[in-house]
Design a protein around this motif. Structure first.
Motif, PDB file in Angstrom:
ATOM      1  N   THR A   1      83.962 -32.254 107.679  1.00  0.00           N
ATOM      2  CA  THR A   1      85.013 -31.584 106.911  1.00  0.00           C
ATOM      3  C   THR A   1      85.644 -32.528 105.891  1.00  0.00           C
ATOM      4  OG1 THR A   1      85.542 -30.150 108.787  1.00  0.00           O
ATOM      5  CG2 THR A   1      87.182 -30.319 107.033  1.00  0.00           C
ATOM      6  N   ASP A   2      85.616 -32.139 104.623  1.00  0.00           N
ATOM      7  CA  ASP A   2      86.264 -32.934 103.581  1.00  0.00           C
ATOM      8  C   ASP A   2      87.039 -32.076 102.586  1.00  0.00           C
ATOM      9  OD1 ASP A   2      84.108 -31.836 102.261  1.00  0.00           O
ATOM     10  OD2 ASP A   2      83.113 -33.735 101.841  1.00  0.00           O
ATOM     11  N   VAL A   3      87.099 -30.765 102.848  1.00  0.00           N
ATOM     12  CA  VAL A   3      87.916 -29.853 102.048  1.00  0.00           C
ATOM     13  C   VAL A   3      88.735 -29.014 103.018  1.00  0.00           C
ATOM     14  CG1 VAL A   3      87.936 -27.925 100.417  1.00  0.00           C
ATOM     15  CG2 VAL A   3      86.266 -29.781 100.149  1.00  0.00           C
ATOM     16  N   LEU A   4      90.017 -28.907 102.773  1.00  0.00           N
ATOM     17  CA  LEU A   4      90.913 -28.148 103.643  1.00  0.00           C
ATOM     18  C   LEU A   4      91.347 -26.861 102.945  1.00  0.00           C
ATOM     19  CD1 LEU A   4      92.398 -28.432 106.421  1.00  0.00           C
ATOM     20  CD2 LEU A   4      94.367 -29.250 105.116  1.00  0.00           C
ATOM     21  N   ILE A   5      91.214 -25.744 103.656  1.00  0.00           N
ATOM     22  CA  ILE A   5      91.754 -24.470 103.183  1.00  0.00           C
ATOM     23  C   ILE A   5      93.053 -24.259 103.940  1.00  0.00           C
ATOM     24  CG2 ILE A   5      91.289 -22.025 102.790  1.00  0.00           C
ATOM     25  CD1 ILE A   5      88.301 -22.670 103.386  1.00  0.00           C
ATOM     26  N   ALA A   6      94.173 -24.363 103.247  1.00  0.00           N
ATOM     27  CA  ALA A   6      95.464 -24.472 103.913  1.00  0.00           C
ATOM     28  C   ALA A   6      96.369 -23.279 103.643  1.00  0.00           C
ATOM     29  CB  ALA A   6      96.163 -25.753 103.467  1.00  0.00           C
ATOM     30  N   GLY A   7      97.425 -23.181 104.464  1.00  0.00           N
ATOM     31  CA  GLY A   7      98.432 -22.147 104.285  1.00  0.00           C
ATOM     32  C   GLY A   7      99.319 -22.420 103.082  1.00  0.00           C
ATOM     33  N   SER A   8     100.109 -21.448 102.716  1.00  0.00           N
ATOM     34  CA  SER A   8     100.952 -21.555 101.528  1.00  0.00           C
ATOM     35  C   SER A   8     102.017 -22.642 101.684  1.00  0.00           C
ATOM     36  CB  SER A   8     101.629 -20.220 101.255  1.00  0.00           C
ATOM     37  OG  SER A   8     102.452 -19.849 102.358  1.00  0.00           O
ATOM     38  N   ASN A   9     102.473 -23.153 100.558  1.00  0.00           N
ATOM     39  CA  ASN A   9     103.517 -24.180 100.496  1.00  0.00           C
ATOM     40  C   ASN A   9     103.106 -25.443 101.243  1.00  0.00           C
ATOM     41  OD1 ASN A   9     106.026 -25.098  99.555  1.00  0.00           O
ATOM     42  ND2 ASN A   9     107.069 -24.510 101.446  1.00  0.00           N
ATOM     43  N   TYR A  10     101.840 -25.787 101.138  1.00  0.00           N
ATOM     44  CA  TYR A  10     101.333 -26.988 101.801  1.00  0.00           C
ATOM     45  C   TYR A  10     101.986 -28.224 101.171  1.00  0.00           C
ATOM     46  CZ  TYR A  10      98.023 -30.330 103.779  1.00  0.00           C
ATOM     47  OH  TYR A  10      97.450 -31.376 104.472  1.00  0.00           O
ATOM     48  N   GLY A  11     102.388 -29.180 102.027  1.00  0.00           N
ATOM     49  CA  GLY A  11     102.952 -30.433 101.553  1.00  0.00           C
ATOM     50  C   GLY A  11     104.428 -30.370 101.221  1.00  0.00           C
ATOM     51  N   CYS A  12     105.134 -29.393 101.786  1.00  0.00           N
ATOM     52  CA  CYS A  12     106.577 -29.337 101.567  1.00  0.00           C
ATOM     53  C   CYS A  12     107.256 -30.463 102.358  1.00  0.00           C
ATOM     54  CB  CYS A  12     107.132 -27.973 101.979  1.00  0.00           C
ATOM     55  SG  CYS A  12     106.811 -27.511 103.706  1.00  0.00           S
TER      56      CYS A  12
END
Length: 216
Positions: free
Chosen positions: A68-79
């Motif tokens: 795994t080297d690409v992340l499919i993330a939820g909204s507002n990632y990195g708040c």
């Protein structure tokens, strides 16, 4: 930064919205001011239990997800807080890109400035990619064409956008300083005109120090 026109990666889903930087890189891993030794801290509370043992249920601890080297993330990632270590840790772990419907503004700037690609897609398209990844039971192949701004998997193809400034930075391998230096002739010309019109502001710091040294 190095030049990037395409990312051929393997993507997995992290279905958590508002995933903040303390979850990406907990505070106990922020003791250093350099970029080293952050791999262990990435997603620490998800990856490890209270005794520091890997949690077998978390996907990044499973052999099937080792690529795994690409992340499919939820909204507002990195708040949350503006710690740049969160970006460095993701890169050290091997992540090349994150796909989400939205990112916290400071995290977005930190990531794009360090060469971690953040792709913004509409929520329904992110959900479609998450479902594809979850249904596969292993990372899905994803091709991100940075030059032409497309994301392609076996089942989907989506367009995305980014600013002209960030687009150039990735394609030419420039960080913020490198991009600024592309305009050095214009900067020098402006400085010369500025000092010509207002000569008293040229080298004012150096001249002040010289006076203080002479009077001491």
């Amino acid at each position: 930064m190095h030049k990037q026109s395409k990312i051929n990666g393997h993507a997995a889903a992290l279905r958590i919205a508002n995933f903040d930087t303390d979850q990406v890189m907990p505070k106990q891993f922020l003791r250093g001011i350099d970029k080293s030794g952050l791999t262990e801290g990435l997603f620490y509370d998800l990856r490890f239990d209270e005794e520091g043992k890997p949690k077998p249920e978390f996907f990044l601890n499973q052999p099937a997800y080792a690529t795994t080297d690409v992340l499919i993330a939820g909204s507002n990632y990195g708040c949350g807080s503006s710690r740049e270590h969160a970006v460095w840790g993701m890169q050290q772990f091997g992540f090349k890109a994150v796909i989400a419907s939205s990112f916290a503004e400071i995290f977005y700037s930190n990531a794009m400035g360090n060469g971690l690609l953040l792709v913004v897609l509409p929520e329904d398209q992110v959900q479609a990619l998450m479902k594809e990844a979850e249904d596969s039971g292993a990372p899905i192949c994803v091709d991100i064409d940075i030059e032409n701004l497309t994301v392609r998997t076996l089942k989907h193809e989506f367009k995305f956008t980014m600013s002209a400034r960030h687009h150039r930075m990735f394609l030419e391998g420039l960080d913020v300083i490198g991009l600024t230096l592309k305009y050095k002739p214009q900067i020098d010309a402006f400085a010369q005109e500025h000092w010509k019109a207002q000569p008293w502001v040229k080298d004012v710091a150096r001249r002040t120090i010289d006076r203080l040294v002479m009077s001491s």
